[in-house]
Design a protein around this motif. Structure first.
Motif, PDB file in Angstrom:
ATOM      1  N   GLN A   8       0.850  -1.174   0.000  1.00 13.57           N
ATOM      2  CA  GLN A   8       0.000   0.000   0.000  1.00 13.57           C
ATOM      3  C   GLN A   8       0.896   1.237   0.000  1.00 13.57           C
ATOM      4  O   GLN A   8       1.711   1.413   0.910  1.00 13.57           O
ATOM      5  N   VAL A   9       0.771   2.039  -1.041  1.00 13.58           N
ATOM      6  CA  VAL A   9       1.502   3.317  -1.068  1.00 13.58           C
ATOM      7  C   VAL A   9       0.507   4.387  -0.655  1.00 13.58           C
ATOM      8  O   VAL A   9      -0.556   4.510  -1.258  1.00 13.58           O
ATOM      9  N   GLN A  10       0.864   5.114   0.415  1.00 16.20           N
ATOM     10  CA  GLN A  10      -0.082   6.103   0.950  1.00 16.20           C
ATOM     11  C   GLN A  10       0.504   7.501   0.921  1.00 16.20           C
ATOM     12  O   GLN A  10       1.531   7.758   1.554  1.00 16.20           O
ATOM     13  N   ASP A  11      -0.147   8.376   0.191  1.00 20.16           N
ATOM     14  CA  ASP A  11       0.192   9.803   0.171  1.00 20.16           C
ATOM     15  C   ASP A  11       1.685  10.053   0.029  1.00 20.16           C
ATOM     16  O   ASP A  11       2.264  10.884   0.732  1.00 20.16           O
ATOM     17  N   THR A  26       0.984  13.889  -5.086  1.00 22.45           N
ATOM     18  CA  THR A  26       0.848  12.865  -4.065  1.00 22.45           C
ATOM     19  C   THR A  26       0.357  11.571  -4.707  1.00 22.45           C
ATOM     20  O   THR A  26      -0.583  11.604  -5.493  1.00 22.45           O
ATOM     21  N   SER A  28      -0.992   7.587  -4.239  1.00 19.36           N
ATOM     22  CA  SER A  28      -1.536   6.519  -3.396  1.00 19.36           C
ATOM     23  C   SER A  28      -2.078   5.412  -4.286  1.00 19.36           C
ATOM     24  O   SER A  28      -2.797   5.696  -5.246  1.00 19.36           O
ATOM     25  N   GLY A  67       4.389  10.472   3.489  1.00 20.01           N
ATOM     26  CA  GLY A  67       3.760   9.273   2.982  1.00 20.01           C
ATOM     27  C   GLY A  67       4.354   8.011   3.565  1.00 20.01           C
ATOM     28  O   GLY A  67       5.359   8.037   4.278  1.00 20.01           O
TER      29      GLY A  67
END
Lengths: 317, 311
Positions: A8-11, A26, A28, A67
């Motif tokens: 999971q890539v977040q922000d 950004t 996600s 992130g």
């Protein structure tokens, strides 16, 4: 986190030392287990930096500004470098465009794969050799035992890429990050390597983050596709849906500009991708967008879920 | 009318060895092709097939070992040097990487107008024609005083095109002119190439590894494999069945649809050129005859030629 999500890539926002503006962000997205996720975009859109960030790798000067990159339950960006290194190779393999740059020219390819096996799986001697032969035959290298003693320059481009894939698989990872893995290959060899990725996924249940500038290649292998433009994802959808009913004006323009068999007229999208530091304040695609409205120059659109599993970053959609 | 013709040309290079001569590498083996006025001839093939060597011969940058190079009906290499020099400007080239082919220390205006200055065209006329040419290739006037590194890849390729066309040449050889460009920029340049070809009435030899791109642009297509032309056909014919097995493999290898494909090895090294038909080791339809005898390039319909025993 939804069920079965592996990465999971977040922000994620990436910056560069000495520069006040971001290079990527950004961003996600999530990668499910056993899925091939395609990341497509033109040069400078940030797809390669995003791919490297999934292994917590950053070219010199580049650093994450914010992130998280969560693999299973671990945030890779919060790990110290030593632990990150153990993570890479063991859980995530990396494949580049040009195997000649990634393979060491003074060691045999067999030796190089055995080294990875020793580092990540504690195999050595005869055991490592047998496993290397097994990996070589799994990736379709002809006469795998003879290949052990070859140096990289003795192999063709296609065989070198197979060696690199074997090396990436040596740690028995769950995820492969493949950055333009077929771009340097001839079309007939490219077709074979793409086939190999599909086989590996089916056999091992691997997840693959597949990065390419080539829409046709992405269409061939990916289950879901994200289109990047100027450092961010502008559209994300299952493969069939993205290619049959693209919603973002950039995706549509990109598809119309891509020559396929039987194309009679290519639609031209004027202008070019703005480099980092020159991104417009509102929608980053607005200056080139044939469908823009005044609001597009003002307001930066969010990536919104328009239909189930179909996200689009456009005020007009 | 034919503007350029290569007749049975062959070209070999001697490889450098250590202390002694290396082996000889035959890059082109008896290749014939002709380019008609106002025609776009596409040349497609994988790396090592000899397409770039063919480009160098068609540009008169190199002399064939055997065979004849005819330009505007004249046997180029048998002409006196002075006549050759007069013919040269009528043959122009655009290469893959404009950053490498444009002098980085010259301004765009000087780069585009250089061919005119070499011809001794007056200063005013040079300026007028340069500005007109820049407009035609879609370069803004401000670019005049810039340097190549200040332009984008697509703009640099526009400069290379302007420079190639400003002397109104008969033939432009384009060697992978869009391979280094992004999709959206590639589409701009491809459409510009079509537009300029109409305006100038020039003929192109368009070389690319990318079959869909070649088919988009070309009127006729020559498919090369290991230094030979294995098929030559009008572009529209490549959408019909009955093609050379190698052309079929190329078409089937175009990605986009998930379909099972025959796995067919990799092109062999030029040092180990197969006997008989050059494609037989990878050919799914190869028969014993194919290993023994080299198939001639045979006419199968008015403008369609195939070198295959099985077609």
């Amino acid at each position: 986190m939804e069920g079965g999500t592996l990465l999971q890539v977040q922000d994620l926002v990436l910056g560069c030392r000495g520069r006040s503006y971001p290079l990527v962000g950004t961003v996600s997205f999530g990668l499910r287990a056993g899925e091939i996720f395609g990341l497509v975009g033109e040069s400078g859109c940030g797809k390669s930096l995003t791919g490297l960030a999934c292994l917590a790798l950053f070219p010199s000067g580049v650093k994450p500004l914010s992130g998280r990159v969560i693999f299973r339950d671990t945030d890779l960006l919060s790990l110290p470098e030593e632990k990150r290194r153990k993570f890479r190779g063991r859980h995530i393999g990396l494949i580049f465009q040009e195997p000649l740059n990634a393979l060491n020219p003074v060691f045999t390819v067999g030796h190089q794969v055995e080294e990875v096996l020793e580092l990540h799986r504690g195999l050595s001697g005869e055991k490592a050799r047998r496993e290397t032969v097994r990996l070589f035959s799994e990736v379709g290298l002809p006469d795998p035992e003879l290949r052990l003693r070859n140096y990289p320059h003795e192999l063709s481009g296609g065989m070198r890429q197979r060696v690199m894939i074997a090396m990436a698989l040596a740690g028995d990872p769950d995820l492969l990050v493949a950055d333009e893995p077929t771009t340097a290959l001839d079309v007939t060899v490219q077709a074979q390597i793409l086939e190999l990725f599909l086989e590996l996924r089916a056999r091992r249940g691997l997840s693959i983050l597949f990065i390419s500038h080539d829409l046709a290649v992405i269409r061939e292998v990916a289950d879901r596709v994200a289109v990047m433009y100027a450092g961010e994802i502008v559209e994300e959808a299952p493969r069939e849906e993205l290619f049959s009913s693209p919603l973002h004006p950039y995706t549509r323009a990109l598809l119309a500009a891509f020559p396929r068999l039987g194309t009679r007229k290519l639609e031209v999208l004027p202008g070019q991708v703005p480099p980092p530091g020159t991104w417009p304040r509102g929608c980053r695609f607005a200056p080139r967008c044939p469908e823009k409205i005044p609001l597009c120059a003002e307001k930066h659109p969010e990536l919104k879920e328009i239909r189930p599993h179909h996200r689009v970053r456009c005020l007009r959609v | 009318m034919t503007v350029l013709e290569l007749r049975e040309v062959s070209k070999s290079y001697r490889l450098r060895g250590f202390l002694r001569q290396g082996p000889e590498l035959q890059v082109l083996a008896g290749v014939s092709l002709s380019l008609r006025r106002h025609e776009i001839l596409g040349l497609v093939g994988e790396s090592g097939c000899g397409k770039s060597t063919l480009a160098r011969l068609a540009l008169a940058l190199e002399k064939p070992d055997q065979g004849e190079f005819l330009f505007l009906g004249q046997p180029y290499w048998r002409l006196p040097r002075r006549e050759r020099r007069n013919l040269r400007p009528r043959l122009q080239a655009v290469f893959q990487d404009p950053a490498a082919s444009l002098n980085p220390r010259m301004r765009i205006g000087d780069l585009i107008s250089e061919p005119l200055r070499l011809q001794g065209v007056s200063r005013e006329e040079t300026r007028d024609r340069t500005l007109k040419m820049m407009e035609m290739v879609g370069l803004p006037e401000e670019a005049l005083s810039r340097f190549p590194h200040q332009l984008s890849g697509g703009q640099r390729q526009r400069v290379a095109l302007a420079r190639a066309l400003i002397t109104h040449p008969e033939v432009v050889v384009l060697d992978e002119p869009t391979s280094a460009l992004d999709v959206s920029v590639q589409a701009q340049i491809l459409n510009l190439l079509l537009d300029l070809q109409h305006r100038f009435g020039v003929s192109y030899i368009f070389i690319s590894h990318d079959l869909p791109v070649v088919l988009y642009l070309a009127h006729r297509v020559a498919v090369m494999y290991l230094g030979e032309i294995v098929e030559m056909a009008p572009a529209a014919d490549l959408e019909k069945p009955g093609l050379h097995p190698y052309t079929e493999l190329l078409l089937a290898s175009i990605p986009g649809e998930r379909k099972k494909r025959p796995v067919a090895g990799e092109p062999p090294s030029l040092l180990r050129r197969p006997y008989g038909c050059v494609f037989h080791p990878r050919c799914p339809e190869a028969r014993p005859l194919c290993q023994r005898e080299k198939p001639p390039l045979r006419r199968v319909s008015r403008e369609h030629f195939i070198a295959c025993h099985r077609r």
